[in-house]
Design an enzyme around this catalytic site. Structure first.
Site, PDB file in Angstrom:
ATOM      1  CG  ASP A  12      -3.418   3.432  -1.394  1.00  0.00           C
ATOM      2  OD1 ASP A  12      -3.365   3.963  -0.277  1.00  0.00           O
ATOM      3  OD2 ASP A  12      -4.399   3.542  -2.147  1.00  0.00           O
ATOM      4  CG  ASP A 131      -9.764   3.301   6.988  1.00  0.00           C
ATOM      5  OD1 ASP A 131      -9.559   4.338   6.344  1.00  0.00           O
ATOM      6  OD2 ASP A 131      -8.893   2.437   7.187  1.00  0.00           O
TER       7      ASP A 131
END
Length: 257
Positions: A12, A131
């Site tokens: 990330d 998500d």
């Protein structure tokens, strides 16, 4: 004999650094992306995923030069996501050395984009990132909803139905992150992982919540995932990729050692 299962460390990246948050918010620095990617390549990771976590929410383009730098050091498949909104974005990422691109927020606002991208570049390089958060109350049938913008905006879309639709539109892979589990180290949400893995015929990558090596095993055996993605357990040196592969092999899972 099925295909070998994959371990995918996830970088990330925020403002040029690898970070790891808890439930997408509380951020901790984990190093330089090129160095981190290189280390995983040497450790025997099957693939690497690079997510520019500021790109969609801050409306900023993914850093092409960083992808080029990683691709020059890494000889395993590289998936790049974050801020991918147009076929031009995809072309630039593939030219920079990405093997696949992850489409998340843009797919929700414009599902046709996934179809167009798959037709133009081939399903094999289109990963739709989902998500999901559990929205059913205790005692109700399980239901998970899609959220966008780093898990901040609900969409009203059912996660399992959405995954099926994205595969119909040409997604070659689903990257499923459980927002409830992200960064918690409590293990994957095996319910949603299994529900989506059983609903689609393309590989599903489980993400969100890995705290130990048994969680990786559970993702494949109980969650039916084809690949498992993890960040913090690898970034901060708790476990190596080889240890993870060994644990999974010991559990009877076919791995590339």
């Amino acid at each position: 004999m099925g295909l070998a299962k994959r371990i995918i460390p996830c970088l990330d990246v925020d403002n040029g650094r690898v970070v790891k948050g808890v439930q997408f918010v509380d951020i901790r620095d984990a190093g330089d992306p090129v160095e981190v990617a290189k280390r995983y390549n040497e450790q025997g990771a099957d693939e690497i995923t690079f997510l520019d976590i500021t790109a969609s929410s801050d409306d900023r383009e993914t850093t092409v030069h960083m992808v080029e730098a990683i691709a020059s050091q890494v000889f395993i498949p590289l998936t790049v996501g974050g801020g991918i909104r147009t076929c031009e974005d995809i072309r630039r990422m593939l030219n920079a050395g990405a093997d696949k691109v992850g489409i998340n927020t843009a797919a929700v606002f414009n599902p046709e984009f996934v179809r167009e991208a798959a037709q133009r570049f081939g399903s094999q390089c289109i990963v739709v990132a989902i998500d999901a958060k559990k929205v059913s109350a205790e005692g109700e049938p399980d239901k998970w909803e899609i959220f966008t913008h780093g898990g901040r905006k609900p969409t009203g879309l059912d996660a399992v139905e959405w995954a099926k639709k994205m595969v119909e539109y040409g997604a070659g892979e689903i990257l499923l992150t459980s927002m409830d589990r992200d960064g918690t180290k409590n293990g994957f949400d095996l319910g949603v992982t299994r529900a989506i893995s059983e609903a689609v015929h393309v590989p599903v990558i489980a993400s969100g919540g890995v705290g130990n090596l048994d969680h990786l095993v559970d993702g494949v055996i109980e969650g039916k995932a084809d690949a498992v993605l993890a960040a913090s357990i690898f970034h901060f040196g708790e476990y190596s990729i080889q240890e993870a592969k060994q644990r999974m092999t010991d559990a009877g899972i076919e791995m590339r050692l």
